[in-house]
Motif scaffolding. Structure first.
Motif, PDB file in Angstrom:
ATOM      1  N   UNK A  90       0.822  -1.215   0.000  1.00 11.17           N
ATOM      2  CA  UNK A  90       0.000   0.000   0.000  1.00 11.17           C
ATOM      3  C   UNK A  90       0.853   1.261   0.000  1.00 11.17           C
ATOM      4  N   UNK A  91       0.494   2.204  -0.864  1.00 10.89           N
ATOM      5  CA  UNK A  91       1.233   3.455  -0.961  1.00 10.89           C
ATOM      6  C   UNK A  91       2.430   3.401  -1.883  1.00 10.89           C
ATOM      7  N   UNK A  92       2.608   2.278  -2.580  1.00  7.60           N
ATOM      8  CA  UNK A  92       3.779   2.144  -3.456  1.00  7.60           C
ATOM      9  C   UNK A  92       3.762   3.192  -4.565  1.00  7.60           C
ATOM     10  N   UNK A  93       2.606   3.407  -5.192  1.00 10.13           N
ATOM     11  CA  UNK A  93       2.530   4.362  -6.294  1.00 10.13           C
ATOM     12  C   UNK A  93       2.818   5.788  -5.821  1.00 10.13           C
ATOM     13  N   UNK A  94       2.379   6.095  -4.610  1.00  3.84           N
ATOM     14  CA  UNK A  94       2.638   7.432  -4.065  1.00  3.84           C
ATOM     15  C   UNK A  94       4.139   7.623  -3.843  1.00  3.84           C
ATOM     16  N   UNK A  95       4.785   6.609  -3.257  1.00  2.00           N
ATOM     17  CA  UNK A  95       6.227   6.693  -3.034  1.00  2.00           C
ATOM     18  C   UNK A  95       6.992   6.740  -4.346  1.00  2.00           C
ATOM     19  N   UNK A  96       6.531   5.965  -5.319  1.00  2.00           N
ATOM     20  CA  UNK A  96       7.189   5.945  -6.628  1.00  2.00           C
ATOM     21  C   UNK A  96       7.106   7.321  -7.284  1.00  2.00           C
ATOM     22  N   UNK A  97       5.940   7.932  -7.214  1.00  2.00           N
ATOM     23  CA  UNK A  97       5.790   9.259  -7.802  1.00  2.00           C
ATOM     24  C   UNK A  97       6.553  10.331  -7.051  1.00  2.00           C
ATOM     25  N   UNK A  98       6.637  10.193  -5.722  1.00  2.00           N
ATOM     26  CA  UNK A  98       7.340  11.201  -4.935  1.00  2.00           C
ATOM     27  C   UNK A  98       8.831  11.221  -5.237  1.00  2.00           C
ATOM     28  N   UNK A  99       9.382  10.074  -5.654  1.00  2.00           N
ATOM     29  CA  UNK A  99      10.798  10.027  -6.036  1.00  2.00           C
ATOM     30  C   UNK A  99      11.054  10.975  -7.204  1.00  2.00           C
ATOM     31  N   UNK A 100      10.165  10.948  -8.197  1.00  2.00           N
ATOM     32  CA  UNK A 100      10.333  11.802  -9.370  1.00  2.00           C
ATOM     33  C   UNK A 100      10.061  13.263  -9.031  1.00  2.00           C
ATOM     34  N   UNK A 101       9.141  13.501  -8.102  1.00  2.00           N
ATOM     35  CA  UNK A 101       8.858  14.881  -7.694  1.00  2.00           C
ATOM     36  C   UNK A 101      10.084  15.515  -7.048  1.00  2.00           C
ATOM     37  N   UNK A 102      10.802  14.737  -6.236  1.00  2.00           N
ATOM     38  CA  UNK A 102      11.979  15.271  -5.553  1.00  2.00           C
ATOM     39  C   UNK A 102      13.097  15.653  -6.529  1.00  2.00           C
ATOM     40  N   UNK A 103      13.182  14.957  -7.665  1.00  2.00           N
ATOM     41  CA  UNK A 103      14.240  15.272  -8.630  1.00  2.00           C
ATOM     42  C   UNK A 103      14.023  16.612  -9.322  1.00  2.00           C
ATOM     43  N   UNK A 104      12.795  17.096  -9.349  1.00  2.00           N
ATOM     44  CA  UNK A 104      12.513  18.366 -10.042  1.00  2.00           C
ATOM     45  C   UNK A 104      12.113  19.475  -9.086  1.00  2.00           C
ATOM     46  N   UNK A 105      12.085  19.190  -7.785  1.00  2.00           N
ATOM     47  CA  UNK A 105      11.711  20.229  -6.826  1.00  2.00           C
ATOM     48  C   UNK A 105      12.822  21.267  -6.717  1.00  2.00           C
ATOM     49  N   UNK A 106      12.494  22.537  -6.545  1.00  2.00           N
ATOM     50  CA  UNK A 106      13.516  23.588  -6.451  1.00  2.00           C
ATOM     51  C   UNK A 106      14.434  23.376  -5.251  1.00  2.00           C
ATOM     52  N   UNK A 107      15.697  23.669  -5.455  1.00  2.00           N
ATOM     53  CA  UNK A 107      16.672  23.516  -4.370  1.00  2.00           C
ATOM     54  C   UNK A 107      16.372  24.420  -3.193  1.00  2.00           C
ATOM     55  N   UNK A 108      15.835  25.600  -3.462  1.00  2.00           N
ATOM     56  CA  UNK A 108      15.571  26.533  -2.367  1.00  2.00           C
ATOM     57  C   UNK A 108      14.481  26.000  -1.449  1.00  2.00           C
ATOM     58  N   UNK A 198      26.862  21.894  -5.236  1.00  2.00           N
ATOM     59  CA  UNK A 198      25.644  22.453  -4.647  1.00  2.00           C
ATOM     60  C   UNK A 198      25.975  23.694  -3.826  1.00  2.00           C
ATOM     61  N   UNK A 199      25.236  24.742  -4.069  1.00  2.00           N
ATOM     62  CA  UNK A 199      25.423  25.996  -3.349  1.00  2.00           C
ATOM     63  C   UNK A 199      24.184  26.344  -2.529  1.00  2.00           C
ATOM     64  N   UNK A 200      23.018  26.243  -3.144  1.00  2.00           N
ATOM     65  CA  UNK A 200      21.809  26.768  -2.524  1.00  2.00           C
ATOM     66  C   UNK A 200      21.433  26.006  -1.255  1.00  2.00           C
ATOM     67  N   UNK A 201      21.353  24.679  -1.340  1.00  2.00           N
ATOM     68  CA  UNK A 201      21.004  23.893  -0.160  1.00  2.00           C
ATOM     69  C   UNK A 201      22.093  24.004   0.898  1.00  2.00           C
TER      70      UNK A 201
END
Length: 256
Positions: A90-108, A198-201
């Motif tokens: 349960x929740x596998x699809x949510x975790x799978x999608x969140x992995x891709x979201x983190x790759x494009x989330x702004x560093x700030x 990496x500078x911003x983070x």
């Protein structure tokens, strides 16, 4: 005609990417304090670079954090990719999608979020917080890279190994891991590069007692680019090329 146009376009793109780097490397040998004109060849800026203890300490700190972050992120990201690929829960699809979201989330956004977390957890900013933040930054990139490799994986090989008496751990060590190792190596290199520059983070999560090279360079170039910074850039680019060539050679050897 179309083939020649495509090749010309490719050379144009590569020229746009690499000519500025080559200019920086050439001017690292310029016998002038400012890179506005050429006044002869010299190695003096490299001598001053390696004699600058503050820069060298920051460089060693950066290499240490990048190596540790890439190693931990590769291990955790590989395990995460295996779990998401091989198991259903349960929740596998949510975790799978969140992995891709983190790759494009702004560093700030990630930088501010990590800073708030460390403050709430009352963790003093420094080496540990920087390492955790860089592992968090790199982990999804490793997971995505390994997932792409696992998508081409034939599960029948694992079933055949189990039929021949292989346990889950032996199948992982002798079958799965060797087949996904190129992706793991690629994820490690990508993580190392992301952590190195990496500078911003890093700006949000590092403390005053632990200085890394990107922030050091950023504070220095605000007053103008000095020739020793060009020398440092040339050294870092050369090390990156050597690292990539070594990884490529190891990958070719493993495939043979």
């Amino acid at each position: 005609m179309i083939k020649r146009a495509s090749q010309a376009y490719l050379w144009l793109i590569y020229s746009f990417l690499y000519i500025p780097i080559l200019v920086v490397m050439v001017y690292s040998f310029n016998n002038a304090r400012f890179a506005t004109d050429w006044r002869g060849f010299t190695w003096s800026w490299y001598g001053k670079l390696f004699a600058n203890t503050q820069l060298m300490d920051a460089a060693l700190n950066t290499l240490m954090v990048a190596t540790l972050a890439a190693t931990f992120a590769s291990a955790l990201g590989t395990l995460a990719a295996l779990v998401l690929h091989r198991y259903r829960f349960p929740g596998r699809k949510v975790l799978h999608g969140s992995i891709f979201v983190l790759t494009v989330s702004p560093d700030i956004v990630m930088g501010i979020a990590m800073l708030m977390f460390f403050i709430a957890a009352k963790i003093e900013l420094g080496f540990l917080t920087l390492l955790i933040a860089h592992i968090t930054l790199c982990l999804p990139f490793v997971a995505v890279t390994v997932l792409a490799r696992l998508a081409e994986f034939d599960e029948n090989i694992i079933e055949a190994a189990k039929d021949l008496g292989a346990t889950e751990s032996r199948a992982f060590r002798h079958i799965i891991l060797p087949m996904i190792m190129p992706a793991v190596a690629a994820g490690w290199l990508l993580s190392f590069t992301l952590s190195m520059d990496d500078v911003l983070i890093s700006f949000f999560v590092t403390g005053p007692t632990f200085e890394i090279l990107p922030l050091k360079i950023y504070s220095m170039v605000r007053l103008g680019v000095k020739p020793d910074i060009n020398a440092l850039s040339a050294v870092m680019f050369t090390l990156t090329v050597v690292l990539v060539l070594a990884a490529h050679a190891l990958t070719r050897t493993r495939r043979k």
